[in-house]
Design an enzyme around this catalytic site. Structure first.
Site, PDB file in Angstrom:
ATOM      1  N   ASP A 212       2.138   5.424   9.931  1.00  0.00           N
ATOM      2  CA  ASP A 212       2.486   4.443   8.995  1.00  0.00           C
ATOM      3  C   ASP A 212       4.356   4.643   8.779  1.00  0.00           C
ATOM      4  O   ASP A 212       4.759   3.923   8.012  1.00  0.00           O
ATOM      5  CB  ASP A 212       1.900   4.134   7.614  1.00  0.00           C
ATOM      6  CG  ASP A 212       0.902   5.053   6.923  1.00  0.00           C
ATOM      7  OD1 ASP A 212       2.526   6.335   7.320  1.00  0.00           O
ATOM      8  OD2 ASP A 212       0.861   5.131   5.615  1.00  0.00           O
ATOM      9  N   SER A 213       4.419   5.875   9.130  1.00  0.00           N
ATOM     10  CA  SER A 213       5.894   5.985   9.152  1.00  0.00           C
ATOM     11  C   SER A 213       6.990   5.157   9.877  1.00  0.00           C
ATOM     12  O   SER A 213       8.206   5.377   9.602  1.00  0.00           O
ATOM     13  CB  SER A 213       6.306   7.920   9.826  1.00  0.00           C
ATOM     14  OG  SER A 213       5.347   8.093  10.874  1.00  0.00           O
TER      15      SER A 213
ATOM     16  N   ASP B 251      -2.579   5.405  11.360  1.00  0.00           N
ATOM     17  CA  ASP B 251      -2.956   5.688  10.044  1.00  0.00           C
ATOM     18  C   ASP B 251      -3.582   4.550   9.246  1.00  0.00           C
ATOM     19  O   ASP B 251      -3.125   3.504  10.111  1.00  0.00           O
ATOM     20  CB  ASP B 251      -1.737   5.823   9.163  1.00  0.00           C
ATOM     21  CG  ASP B 251      -1.013   7.465   9.284  1.00  0.00           C
ATOM     22  OD1 ASP B 251      -2.391   8.297   9.688  1.00  0.00           O
ATOM     23  OD2 ASP B 251       0.152   7.600   8.890  1.00  0.00           O
TER      24      ASP B 251
ATOM     25  N   LYS C 280      -6.177   7.585   9.709  1.00  0.00           N
ATOM     26  CA  LYS C 280      -5.391   8.592   9.582  1.00  0.00           C
ATOM     27  C   LYS C 280      -5.632   8.112   7.829  1.00  0.00           C
ATOM     28  O   LYS C 280      -5.975   6.996   7.920  1.00  0.00           O
ATOM     29  CB  LYS C 280      -5.051   8.875  10.232  1.00  0.00           C
ATOM     30  CG  LYS C 280      -4.320  10.634   9.127  1.00  0.00           C
ATOM     31  CD  LYS C 280      -2.967  10.823   8.917  1.00  0.00           C
ATOM     32  CE  LYS C 280      -1.849  10.932   9.536  1.00  0.00           C
ATOM     33  NZ  LYS C 280      -1.039  10.399   8.060  1.00  0.00           N
TER      34      LYS C 280
ATOM     35  N   GLU D  24      -5.141   9.064   3.540  1.00  0.00           N
ATOM     36  CA  GLU D  24      -4.239  10.207   2.638  1.00  0.00           C
ATOM     37  C   GLU D  24      -4.938   9.968   1.117  1.00  0.00           C
ATOM     38  O   GLU D  24      -6.147   9.120   1.078  1.00  0.00           O
ATOM     39  CB  GLU D  24      -3.378   9.909   1.746  1.00  0.00           C
ATOM     40  CG  GLU D  24      -1.916   9.338   2.961  1.00  0.00           C
ATOM     41  CD  GLU D  24      -0.226   9.319   2.727  1.00  0.00           C
ATOM     42  OE1 GLU D  24      -0.948   9.612   1.750  1.00  0.00           O
ATOM     43  OE2 GLU D  24       0.295   8.822   3.260  1.00  0.00           O
TER      44      GLU D  24
ATOM     45  N   GLU E 279       0.702  18.742   4.794  1.00  0.00           N
ATOM     46  CA  GLU E 279       2.183  18.167   5.017  1.00  0.00           C
ATOM     47  C   GLU E 279       2.757  19.575   3.349  1.00  0.00           C
ATOM     48  O   GLU E 279       2.575  19.168   2.413  1.00  0.00           O
ATOM     49  CB  GLU E 279       2.205  16.753   5.058  1.00  0.00           C
ATOM     50  CG  GLU E 279       4.025  15.965   4.783  1.00  0.00           C
ATOM     51  CD  GLU E 279       3.767  15.020   4.890  1.00  0.00           C
ATOM     52  OE1 GLU E 279       5.417  14.445   5.003  1.00  0.00           O
ATOM     53  OE2 GLU E 279       3.180  13.694   5.284  1.00  0.00           O
TER      54      GLU E 279
END
EC number: 2.1.2.11
Length: 264
Positions: A44-45, A83, A112, A114, A181
């Site tokens: 999602d970057s 993501d 993925k 978070e 991270e």
């Protein structure tokens, strides 16, 4: 040879570093695939590096599905990891499954998400329904507003204990991979040693992890503003995109990246 979850776990057991890069389209996917990158992260970057947003928060599930499909069409051997974007999985386990199913149908092999121990139940729910999961702890960009900015994690004893507890809970829930991270290198090493069943992937988390990931635009020297401490410009050494990607993969596998200057 096709990279699978089992391939990644074998690499970790054998002490062979896992190579991961973000990827957003078919052309880059093909180049990375040919360079032997193990995992292509449809991150999602893309919100910051492609769309020009100041965070990952505006990225939608529809956009992630679109880019996952592009990458899946360009990758023949690499594992495609997608993501789950902000707002697409936090509401309930069922919401997380519905969103993950769309990404898997678009071509992802793993999703993925978070979050720490509080996401363990969601991870278990997804894994039990056939969806491999990569968990993400430490600096979690989707939580930037509650974290008060992009801060290094693991500086205090309490922070370290929380990271260890989060990692163990997510590993016990069945996470196939764990991204850390911006974590103090020694803390990332301790986390890796504490969860032998789950390979760890570092981004600004030192050398003593199972593998590394970078945002491809950072690795190519294409980034606005100040370069992050954990980033190395591989394009400057090679002069071509394909050469830079190969150099990155070689440096990760040869344990020359990250070097001391890239660690916290």
């Amino acid at each position: 040879m096709k990279v699978t979850v089992n391939t990644l776990h074998k690499k970790a057991r054998d002490g062979e570093k896992i190579v991961m890069l973000t990827c957003y389209d078919a052309s880059f996917a093909q180049v990375m695939d040919e360079a032997g990158v193990d995992v292509l992260l449809v991150g999602d970057s893309l919100g910051t590096v492609l769309q020009g947003a100041d965070s990952t928060l505006p990225v939608t599930l529809d956009e992630m599905v679109y880019h996952t499909g592009l990458v899946a069409r360009g990758a023949k051997n690499a594992l495609v990891l997608a993501d789950l974007p902000f707002g697409a999985y936090q509401q309930s386990r069922e919401q997380a499954f519905a969103s993950s199913a769309r990404l898997m149908q678009a071509g992802a092999h793993m999703v993925k998400l978070e979050g720490g121990a509080y996401m363990a139940d969601t991870v278990r729910f997804l894994v039990e329904r056939g969806i491999p999961v990569c968990a993400h702890i430490g600096l979690t960009p989707q939580s930037v507003n509650t974290m008060g900015g992009y801060r290094v994690q693991g500086k205090t004893d309490d922070d370290t204990a929380r990271l260890l507890a989060d990692a163990k809970a997510l590993s016990d829930a069945g996470a196939s991979l764990l991204v850390m991270e911006c974590v103090i290198a020694d803390v990332a090493r301790r986390v890796t040693e504490a969860i032998p069943a789950t390979p760890t992937i570092g981004i600004g988390a030192g050398l003593d992890v199972s593998g590394q990931v970078l945002v491809v635009y950072d690795m190519l020297g294409i980034y606005p503003g100040k370069k992050a401490k954990f980033v190395k410009d591989f394009m400057a050494e090679t002069g071509s995109v394909a050469g830079a990607i190969r150099a990155y993969a070689d440096a990760v596998r040869g344990r020359t990246f990250p070097a001391a200057e890239h660690m916290f």
